[in-house]
Design a protein around this motif. Structure first.
Motif, PDB file in Angstrom:
ATOM      1  N   ILE A 225       6.836  -1.013  -8.554  1.00 31.55           N
ATOM      2  CA  ILE A 225       5.325  -1.393  -7.990  1.00 31.55           C
ATOM      3  C   ILE A 225       4.481  -1.323  -9.352  1.00 31.55           C
ATOM      4  CG2 ILE A 225       3.479  -1.213  -6.439  1.00 31.55           C
ATOM      5  CD1 ILE A 225       5.552   0.785  -4.968  1.00 31.55           C
ATOM      6  N   ALA A 226       3.882  -2.636  -9.588  1.00 32.57           N
ATOM      7  CA  ALA A 226       2.668  -2.816 -10.724  1.00 32.57           C
ATOM      8  C   ALA A 226       1.469  -2.473 -10.047  1.00 32.57           C
ATOM      9  CB  ALA A 226       2.765  -4.248 -10.747  1.00 32.57           C
ATOM     10  N   ARG A 227       0.889  -1.176 -10.481  1.00 31.71           N
ATOM     11  CA  ARG A 227      -0.224  -0.633  -9.607  1.00 31.71           C
ATOM     12  C   ARG A 227      -1.562  -1.513  -9.836  1.00 31.71           C
ATOM     13  NH1 ARG A 227      -1.657   5.638 -10.968  1.00 31.71           N
ATOM     14  NH2 ARG A 227       0.460   5.937 -10.360  1.00 31.71           N
ATOM     15  N   PHE A 228      -2.446  -1.546  -8.713  1.00 29.63           N
ATOM     16  CA  PHE A 228      -3.789  -2.136  -8.910  1.00 29.63           C
ATOM     17  C   PHE A 228      -4.881  -1.068  -8.884  1.00 29.63           C
ATOM     18  CE2 PHE A 228      -1.768  -5.964  -6.396  1.00 29.63           C
ATOM     19  CZ  PHE A 228      -1.620  -6.487  -7.755  1.00 29.63           C
ATOM     20  N   GLU A 229      -6.041  -1.450  -9.244  1.00 28.71           N
ATOM     21  CA  GLU A 229      -7.074  -0.641  -9.033  1.00 28.71           C
ATOM     22  C   GLU A 229      -8.054  -1.361  -8.047  1.00 28.71           C
ATOM     23  OE1 GLU A 229     -10.774  -0.330 -12.001  1.00 28.71           O
ATOM     24  OE2 GLU A 229      -9.736   1.193 -12.661  1.00 28.71           O
ATOM     25  N   GLY A 230      -8.788  -0.666  -7.051  1.00 33.94           N
ATOM     26  CA  GLY A 230      -9.348  -1.322  -6.120  1.00 33.94           C
ATOM     27  C   GLY A 230      -8.457  -1.572  -5.023  1.00 33.94           C
TER      28      GLY A 230
ATOM     29  N   ALA B  17       7.404   6.718  -4.399  1.00 39.17           N
ATOM     30  CA  ALA B  17       6.627   6.268  -3.576  1.00 39.17           C
ATOM     31  C   ALA B  17       6.738   6.477  -2.179  1.00 39.17           C
ATOM     32  CB  ALA B  17       5.825   4.740  -3.932  1.00 39.17           C
ATOM     33  N   ARG B  18       5.651   6.591  -1.294  1.00 39.14           N
ATOM     34  CA  ARG B  18       5.889   6.531  -0.095  1.00 39.14           C
ATOM     35  C   ARG B  18       5.042   5.463   0.445  1.00 39.14           C
ATOM     36  NH1 ARG B  18       2.114   9.671   4.558  1.00 39.14           N
ATOM     37  NH2 ARG B  18       3.181   8.721   6.431  1.00 39.14           N
ATOM     38  N   ILE B  19       5.806   4.595   0.901  1.00 33.49           N
ATOM     39  CA  ILE B  19       5.221   3.086   1.629  1.00 33.49           C
ATOM     40  C   ILE B  19       4.523   3.419   2.678  1.00 33.49           C
ATOM     41  CG2 ILE B  19       5.762   0.836   1.912  1.00 33.49           C
ATOM     42  CD1 ILE B  19       6.414   1.682  -0.871  1.00 33.49           C
ATOM     43  N   LEU B  20       3.165   2.893   2.639  1.00 35.83           N
ATOM     44  CA  LEU B  20       2.249   3.282   3.909  1.00 35.83           C
ATOM     45  C   LEU B  20       2.108   1.921   4.552  1.00 35.83           C
ATOM     46  CD1 LEU B  20      -0.653   5.181   1.794  1.00 35.83           C
ATOM     47  CD2 LEU B  20       1.173   6.089   3.224  1.00 35.83           C
ATOM     48  N   PRO B  21       1.420   2.267   5.728  1.00 33.69           N
ATOM     49  CA  PRO B  21       0.963   0.806   6.466  1.00 33.69           C
ATOM     50  C   PRO B  21       0.229   0.104   5.560  1.00 33.69           C
ATOM     51  CG  PRO B  21       0.597   2.760   7.699  1.00 33.69           C
ATOM     52  CD  PRO B  21       1.037   3.295   6.572  1.00 33.69           C
ATOM     53  N   PRO B  22       0.578  -1.317   5.626  1.00 28.58           N
ATOM     54  CA  PRO B  22      -0.168  -2.332   4.853  1.00 28.58           C
ATOM     55  C   PRO B  22      -1.810  -2.061   4.983  1.00 28.58           C
ATOM     56  CG  PRO B  22       0.816  -3.532   6.521  1.00 28.58           C
ATOM     57  CD  PRO B  22       1.298  -2.074   6.745  1.00 28.58           C
TER      58      PRO B  22
ATOM     59  N   ASP C 157       5.074   1.937 -11.067  1.00 31.48           N
ATOM     60  CA  ASP C 157       5.595   3.233 -10.284  1.00 31.48           C
ATOM     61  C   ASP C 157       6.775   2.686  -9.705  1.00 31.48           C
ATOM     62  OD1 ASP C 157       3.172   5.010 -10.349  1.00 31.48           O
ATOM     63  OD2 ASP C 157       2.377   3.298  -9.144  1.00 31.48           O
ATOM     64  N   ALA C 158       7.762   3.632  -9.796  1.00 28.13           N
ATOM     65  CA  ALA C 158       9.135   3.372  -9.169  1.00 28.13           C
ATOM     66  C   ALA C 158       8.867   3.653  -7.517  1.00 28.13           C
ATOM     67  CB  ALA C 158      10.401   4.265  -9.634  1.00 28.13           C
ATOM     68  N   VAL C 159       9.658   2.662  -6.799  1.00 22.02           N
ATOM     69  CA  VAL C 159       9.555   2.673  -5.424  1.00 22.02           C
ATOM     70  C   VAL C 159      10.342   3.813  -4.713  1.00 22.02           C
ATOM     71  CG1 VAL C 159      10.609   1.566  -3.290  1.00 22.02           C
ATOM     72  CG2 VAL C 159       9.381   0.001  -5.062  1.00 22.02           C
TER      73      VAL C 159
ATOM     74  N   ARG D  35       0.812  -1.247  -0.046  1.00 23.77           N
ATOM     75  CA  ARG D  35      -0.086  -0.129  -0.117  1.00 23.77           C
ATOM     76  C   ARG D  35       0.879   1.531   0.047  1.00 23.77           C
ATOM     77  NH1 ARG D  35      -2.570   2.577   4.566  1.00 23.77           N
ATOM     78  NH2 ARG D  35      -3.916   4.056   4.061  1.00 23.77           N
ATOM     79  N   TYR D  36       0.830   2.198  -0.921  1.00 26.93           N
ATOM     80  CA  TYR D  36       1.759   3.178  -1.142  1.00 26.93           C
ATOM     81  C   TYR D  36       1.034   4.389  -1.428  1.00 26.93           C
ATOM     82  CZ  TYR D  36       1.532   2.218  -5.968  1.00 26.93           C
ATOM     83  OH  TYR D  36       1.081   1.828  -7.296  1.00 26.93           O
ATOM     84  N   SER D  37       1.474   5.543  -1.708  1.00 25.25           N
ATOM     85  CA  SER D  37       0.998   6.904  -2.125  1.00 25.25           C
ATOM     86  C   SER D  37       2.000   7.561  -3.202  1.00 25.25           C
ATOM     87  CB  SER D  37       0.455   7.669  -1.084  1.00 25.25           C
ATOM     88  OG  SER D  37       1.809   8.215  -0.479  1.00 25.25           O
TER      89      SER D  37
END
Length: 259
Positions: free
Chosen positions: A24-29, A47-52, A42-44, A5-7
């Motif tokens: 990161i291969a982005r998902f929808e949903g 991204a900001r890696i969030l709590p899962p 997306d390149a890591v 989970r990321y932003s």
């Protein structure tokens, strides 16, 4: 699959962390209602890696390794000892563990965390894996002074549930055999805990079955399965790493609470 989970640009996404941990291969949903690849990568580094999980219900199992029971000089519990942490205790990879201004003895506890994927009630151990989305690393941070005072009266909330006292991440690993995973906790690079989930007194299927016998588990619930021997103190300036085979490394600095 390792779900992250990321932003990006302030927008939250779920995606699959690819081999090499650079993309990161982005998902929808989301993983609880359904996901599909969007085709975006997306390149890591961007991204900001969030709590899962976003503010989950957090369940914790205490005294679930014989080695930890021995080091606390307690008897094996007659029934599983379960507590809850508030959703606001959640922190993510790289987030700071905030050392309370009035804290005296704060401990780390490296743990395997089960992530529930769908609603579960009265689940048999043999059916438990049908309700599990995957697993992540967790750190059951504990204020021992308050915990001991609370425990004398049968309570356990503030000692376990302060903000940032439940770091988790970095990913939710699916299709993982939880029965024999190596777990290592390091503080400032020194190994403090080294164990296997094979040593859990109540293994993952039993944990899910036990909880679902008494209450309804919901998608996105997080269950901290217990910690092995080797727990110990942390102080501001420390860095804690919880590494679990097949999942990765959860890394968090410890910082003093601002007054």
């Amino acid at each position: 699959m390792r779900i992250v989970r990321y932003s990006i640009g302030g927008v939250c996404h779920y995606g699959e962390l690819e081999v090499g941990d650079a993309r990161i291969a982005r998902f929808e949903g989301d993983p609880f209602t359904g996901i599909r690849p969007t085709g975006d990568i997306d390149a890591v580094g961007d991204a900001r890696i969030l709590p899962p999980l976003e503010r989950p219900r957090i369940f914790g199992f205490a005294y679930n390794y014989a080695s930890h029971i021995d080091e606390t000089d307690r008897d094996v519990p007659e029934v599983p000892v379960v507590f809850m942490k508030p959703s606001t205790a959640m922190a993510g990879p790289g987030d700071a563990i905030v050392y309370p201004a009035d804290g005296e003895l704060i401990h780390f506890e490296g743990e395997l965390v089960v992530v529930i994927g769908k609603e579960a009630r009265h689940v048999k151990p043999s059916e438990a894996f049908e309700y599990i989305l995957g697993y992540t690393c967790g750190n059951d941070v504990s204020d021992r002074i308050i915990q001991r005072k609370e425990s004398k009266f049968g309570a356990l909330l503030i000692g376990k549930g302060q903000d940032t006292f439940a770091p988790m991440g970095p990913v939710i690993a699916t299709d993982l055999d939880s029965s024999r995973l190596s777990l290592t906790t390091r503080v400032n690079g020194t190994v403090m805990q080294s164990a296997s989930t094979a040593d859990l007194l109540l293994a993952v299927p039993g944990i899910v079955s036990y909880l679902s016998r008494h209450l309804t588990l919901l998608p996105g619930d997080a269950i901290m399965t217990g910690t092995p021997a080797g727990v110990g103190p942390i102080r501001p300036g420390d860095e804690v790493e919880v590494e679990i085979e097949g999942i990765g490394v959860l890394r968090n600095p410890v910082v003093a609470e601002g007054r």
